[in-house]
Design a protein around this motif. Structure first.
Motif, PDB file in Angstrom:
ATOM      1  N   VAL A 211      96.666  31.031 -19.020  1.00 47.21           N
ATOM      2  CA  VAL A 211      96.336  31.068 -17.566  1.00 47.21           C
ATOM      3  C   VAL A 211      94.926  31.836 -17.249  1.00 47.21           C
ATOM      4  CG1 VAL A 211      97.303  32.582 -15.505  1.00 47.21           C
ATOM      5  CG2 VAL A 211      98.917  31.830 -17.260  1.00 47.21           C
ATOM      6  N   VAL A 212      94.619  32.563 -18.237  1.00 48.92           N
ATOM      7  CA  VAL A 212      93.163  33.227 -17.859  1.00 48.92           C
ATOM      8  C   VAL A 212      92.277  32.089 -18.030  1.00 48.92           C
ATOM      9  CG1 VAL A 212      91.461  34.637 -18.928  1.00 48.92           C
ATOM     10  CG2 VAL A 212      93.507  35.677 -18.712  1.00 48.92           C
ATOM     11  N   GLU A 213      92.335  31.253 -18.925  1.00 56.06           N
ATOM     12  CA  GLU A 213      91.518  30.053 -19.235  1.00 56.06           C
ATOM     13  C   GLU A 213      91.529  29.132 -18.061  1.00 56.06           C
ATOM     14  OE1 GLU A 213      91.827  25.935 -21.901  1.00 56.06           O
ATOM     15  OE2 GLU A 213      92.298  27.787 -22.915  1.00 56.06           O
ATOM     16  N   LEU A 214      92.882  28.820 -17.548  1.00 53.53           N
ATOM     17  CA  LEU A 214      92.866  28.024 -16.469  1.00 53.53           C
ATOM     18  C   LEU A 214      92.133  28.539 -15.274  1.00 53.53           C
ATOM     19  CD1 LEU A 214      96.613  26.964 -16.874  1.00 53.53           C
ATOM     20  CD2 LEU A 214      94.615  25.748 -17.269  1.00 53.53           C
ATOM     21  N   MET A 215      92.585  30.008 -14.993  1.00 54.28           N
ATOM     22  CA  MET A 215      91.728  30.598 -13.798  1.00 54.28           C
ATOM     23  C   MET A 215      90.343  30.491 -14.038  1.00 54.28           C
ATOM     24  SD  MET A 215      94.225  31.071 -11.974  1.00 54.28           S
ATOM     25  CE  MET A 215      95.125  29.389 -12.637  1.00 54.28           C
TER      26      MET A 215
ATOM     27  N   LEU B  69     104.506  28.380 -18.150  1.00 53.17           N
ATOM     28  CA  LEU B  69     103.308  29.462 -18.221  1.00 53.17           C
ATOM     29  C   LEU B  69     103.986  30.865 -17.645  1.00 53.17           C
ATOM     30  CD1 LEU B  69     100.371  27.255 -16.588  1.00 53.17           C
ATOM     31  CD2 LEU B  69     100.227  28.317 -19.001  1.00 53.17           C
ATOM     32  N   PRO B  70     103.349  31.870 -18.304  1.00 49.93           N
ATOM     33  CA  PRO B  70     104.110  32.998 -17.905  1.00 49.93           C
ATOM     34  C   PRO B  70     103.931  33.352 -16.549  1.00 49.93           C
ATOM     35  CG  PRO B  70     102.185  33.604 -19.225  1.00 49.93           C
ATOM     36  CD  PRO B  70     102.324  32.042 -19.126  1.00 49.93           C
ATOM     37  N   GLY B  71     104.854  33.960 -15.731  1.00 48.65           N
ATOM     38  CA  GLY B  71     104.875  34.412 -14.416  1.00 48.65           C
ATOM     39  C   GLY B  71     105.968  33.480 -13.447  1.00 48.65           C
ATOM     40  N   ASP B  72     105.704  33.799 -12.251  1.00 46.06           N
ATOM     41  CA  ASP B  72     106.478  33.007 -11.372  1.00 46.06           C
ATOM     42  C   ASP B  72     105.775  32.382 -10.062  1.00 46.06           C
ATOM     43  OD1 ASP B  72     106.014  35.317  -9.833  1.00 46.06           O
ATOM     44  OD2 ASP B  72     108.426  36.024  -9.840  1.00 46.06           O
ATOM     45  N   ALA B  73     106.556  31.898  -9.116  1.00 43.20           N
ATOM     46  CA  ALA B  73     105.870  31.282  -7.875  1.00 43.20           C
ATOM     47  C   ALA B  73     104.990  32.506  -7.316  1.00 43.20           C
ATOM     48  CB  ALA B  73     106.842  30.743  -6.955  1.00 43.20           C
ATOM     49  N   ILE B  74     105.411  33.506  -7.266  1.00 47.50           N
ATOM     50  CA  ILE B  74     104.804  34.775  -6.418  1.00 47.50           C
ATOM     51  C   ILE B  74     103.608  34.974  -7.218  1.00 47.50           C
ATOM     52  CG2 ILE B  74     104.811  37.190  -5.896  1.00 47.50           C
ATOM     53  CD1 ILE B  74     106.494  35.274  -4.044  1.00 47.50           C
ATOM     54  N   SER B  75     103.541  34.966  -8.503  1.00 43.04           N
ATOM     55  CA  SER B  75     102.342  35.229  -9.592  1.00 43.04           C
ATOM     56  C   SER B  75     101.339  34.206  -9.220  1.00 43.04           C
ATOM     57  CB  SER B  75     102.650  35.183 -11.003  1.00 43.04           C
ATOM     58  OG  SER B  75     103.647  36.175 -11.343  1.00 43.04           O
ATOM     59  N   VAL B  76     101.680  32.895  -9.142  1.00 43.31           N
ATOM     60  CA  VAL B  76     100.608  32.003  -8.883  1.00 43.31           C
ATOM     61  C   VAL B  76     100.162  32.027  -7.508  1.00 43.31           C
ATOM     62  CG1 VAL B  76     100.572  29.547  -8.635  1.00 43.31           C
ATOM     63  CG2 VAL B  76     101.957  30.396 -10.316  1.00 43.31           C
ATOM     64  N   LYS B  77     100.930  32.590  -6.508  1.00 43.02           N
ATOM     65  CA  LYS B  77     100.487  32.645  -4.937  1.00 43.02           C
ATOM     66  C   LYS B  77      99.534  33.856  -5.146  1.00 43.02           C
ATOM     67  CE  LYS B  77     104.433  30.426  -2.898  1.00 43.02           C
ATOM     68  NZ  LYS B  77     105.773  30.740  -2.254  1.00 43.02           N
ATOM     69  N   LEU B  78      99.569  34.896  -5.773  1.00 42.80           N
ATOM     70  CA  LEU B  78      99.055  36.096  -5.639  1.00 42.80           C
ATOM     71  C   LEU B  78      97.518  35.716  -6.327  1.00 42.80           C
ATOM     72  CD1 LEU B  78     101.385  38.846  -6.384  1.00 42.80           C
ATOM     73  CD2 LEU B  78     100.134  38.432  -4.303  1.00 42.80           C
TER      74      LEU B  78
ATOM     75  N   LYS C  50      91.494  40.359 -14.908  1.00 41.15           N
ATOM     76  CA  LYS C  50      92.409  41.583 -14.628  1.00 41.15           C
ATOM     77  C   LYS C  50      93.393  41.167 -13.467  1.00 41.15           C
ATOM     78  CE  LYS C  50      90.739  44.735 -16.915  1.00 41.15           C
ATOM     79  NZ  LYS C  50      91.639  45.275 -18.163  1.00 41.15           N
ATOM     80  N   ALA C  51      92.990  40.097 -12.563  1.00 42.45           N
ATOM     81  CA  ALA C  51      93.900  39.421 -11.643  1.00 42.45           C
ATOM     82  C   ALA C  51      95.164  38.680 -12.363  1.00 42.45           C
ATOM     83  CB  ALA C  51      93.025  38.269 -10.744  1.00 42.45           C
ATOM     84  N   VAL C  52      94.603  37.891 -13.380  1.00 45.05           N
ATOM     85  CA  VAL C  52      95.907  37.521 -14.137  1.00 45.05           C
ATOM     86  C   VAL C  52      96.760  38.480 -14.950  1.00 45.05           C
ATOM     87  CG1 VAL C  52      96.338  35.989 -16.160  1.00 45.05           C
ATOM     88  CG2 VAL C  52      94.463  35.208 -14.639  1.00 45.05           C
ATOM     89  N   GLU C  53      96.149  39.148 -15.355  1.00 47.38           N
ATOM     90  CA  GLU C  53      96.886  40.571 -16.270  1.00 47.38           C
ATOM     91  C   GLU C  53      97.801  41.204 -15.045  1.00 47.38           C
ATOM     92  OE1 GLU C  53      94.275  43.055 -18.118  1.00 47.38           O
ATOM     93  OE2 GLU C  53      93.706  41.826 -19.775  1.00 47.38           O
ATOM     94  N   ARG C  54      97.212  41.453 -13.937  1.00 52.43           N
ATOM     95  CA  ARG C  54      98.119  42.234 -13.001  1.00 52.43           C
ATOM     96  C   ARG C  54      99.253  41.404 -12.300  1.00 52.43           C
ATOM     97  NH1 ARG C  54      93.611  46.885 -11.316  1.00 52.43           N
ATOM     98  NH2 ARG C  54      93.449  47.451 -13.736  1.00 52.43           N
ATOM     99  N   SER C  55      98.955  40.262 -12.072  1.00 48.45           N
ATOM    100  CA  SER C  55      99.774  39.328 -11.198  1.00 48.45           C
ATOM    101  C   SER C  55     100.816  39.015 -12.258  1.00 48.45           C
ATOM    102  CB  SER C  55      99.223  38.345 -10.645  1.00 48.45           C
ATOM    103  OG  SER C  55      98.615  37.194 -11.710  1.00 48.45           O
ATOM    104  N   LEU C  56     100.720  38.870 -13.597  1.00 49.54           N
ATOM    105  CA  LEU C  56     101.705  38.545 -14.433  1.00 49.54           C
ATOM    106  C   LEU C  56     102.424  40.002 -14.875  1.00 49.54           C
ATOM    107  CD1 LEU C  56     100.163  35.897 -16.733  1.00 49.54           C
ATOM    108  CD2 LEU C  56     101.410  35.649 -14.749  1.00 49.54           C
ATOM    109  N   ALA C  57     102.214  41.171 -14.640  1.00 52.73           N
ATOM    110  CA  ALA C  57     102.586  42.234 -15.323  1.00 52.73           C
ATOM    111  C   ALA C  57     103.898  42.391 -14.667  1.00 52.73           C
ATOM    112  CB  ALA C  57     101.684  43.498 -15.009  1.00 52.73           C
ATOM    113  N   ALA C  58     104.249  42.238 -13.498  1.00 54.76           N
ATOM    114  CA  ALA C  58     105.452  42.592 -12.914  1.00 54.76           C
ATOM    115  C   ALA C  58     106.455  41.390 -13.301  1.00 54.76           C
ATOM    116  CB  ALA C  58     105.448  42.662 -11.515  1.00 54.76           C
ATOM    117  N   THR C  59     106.200  40.175 -13.872  1.00 52.28           N
ATOM    118  CA  THR C  59     107.263  39.418 -14.311  1.00 52.28           C
ATOM    119  C   THR C  59     107.726  39.561 -15.822  1.00 52.28           C
ATOM    120  OG1 THR C  59     105.426  37.861 -14.723  1.00 52.28           O
ATOM    121  CG2 THR C  59     105.995  37.542 -12.775  1.00 52.28           C
TER     122      THR C  59
END
Length: 191
Positions: free
Chosen positions: A85-89, A143-152, A182-191
């Motif tokens: 996800v970090v690589e993609l972002m 990929l880890p995370g959900d729809a909200i993670s992607v939108k965030l 950090k945006a990736v880490e924090r948006s994926l932390a809650a999932t």
């Protein structure tokens, strides 16, 4: 309307440059012709009116933002984990910000859409399709995370791109990279 796609794309690319440099007020058919190096009146042969030009600019920006085949292949390769996800972002931020005039033109189009309901409808549909495609890709690839993670992530990184393009001295390149991580880490932390 003329059908020469190569000429139409060259005029749209010129219109993107004019919109990015001069804003919506500076976007005239004459300015597009001048930027494209075509005879005066050429753009009027390809676009019915200014609204038509604005809507086609939006589609052309998205065409140019699309990843190439090598980028798609790299995205699918390897483990589909947080590092991916970090690589993609990183790749997305670099690719989108790398087309500076396209992003600035899109900001101008968004402002213009507040006054033009038809343009707003086109942009809303296009951006919604982009959001949906990004969410679907993320989910389908596992990929880890959900729809909200992607939108965030999309929201956070879009504003990061705005800052880097409009205030380039605000963040050093290494800070931009850290913010992506950090945006990736924090948006994926809650999932």
């Amino acid at each position: 309307m003329r059908k020469n796609d190569q000429r139409r794309n060259a005029l749209l690319d010129a219109a993107i440059e004019v919109l990015a440099k001069e804003g919506a007020r500076g976007l005239t058919f004459r300015a597009v012709d001048a930027e494209a190096g075509t005879p005066v009146g050429t753009a009027t042969n390809y676009f019915a009116n200014r609204d038509d030009l604005l809507m086609q600019i939006a589609e052309r920006v998205y065409q140019r933002w699309m990843p190439d085949e090598a980028t798609w292949a790299a995205a699918k390769a390897g483990p589909q984990d947080r590092a991916k996800v970090v690589e993609l972002m990183r790749e997305t931020v670099g690719r989108v910000a790398g087309f500076r005039s396209g992003y600035l033109a899109m900001l101008e189009l968004r402002l213009e859409s507040t006054r033009r309901p038809e343009l707003r409808a086109v942009l809303t549909e296009r951006v919604r399709a982009d959001v949906d495609a990004n969410v679907a890709y993320h989910v389908e690839r596992g990929l880890p995370g959900d729809a909200i993670s992607v939108k965030l992530l999309m929201l956070a990184l879009n504003w990061l791109i705005v800052e880097t393009l409009t205030l380039p001295e605000l963040f050093a390149p290494e800070e931009v990279d850290e913010l992506v991580v950090k945006a990736v880490e924090r948006s994926l932390a809650a999932t």
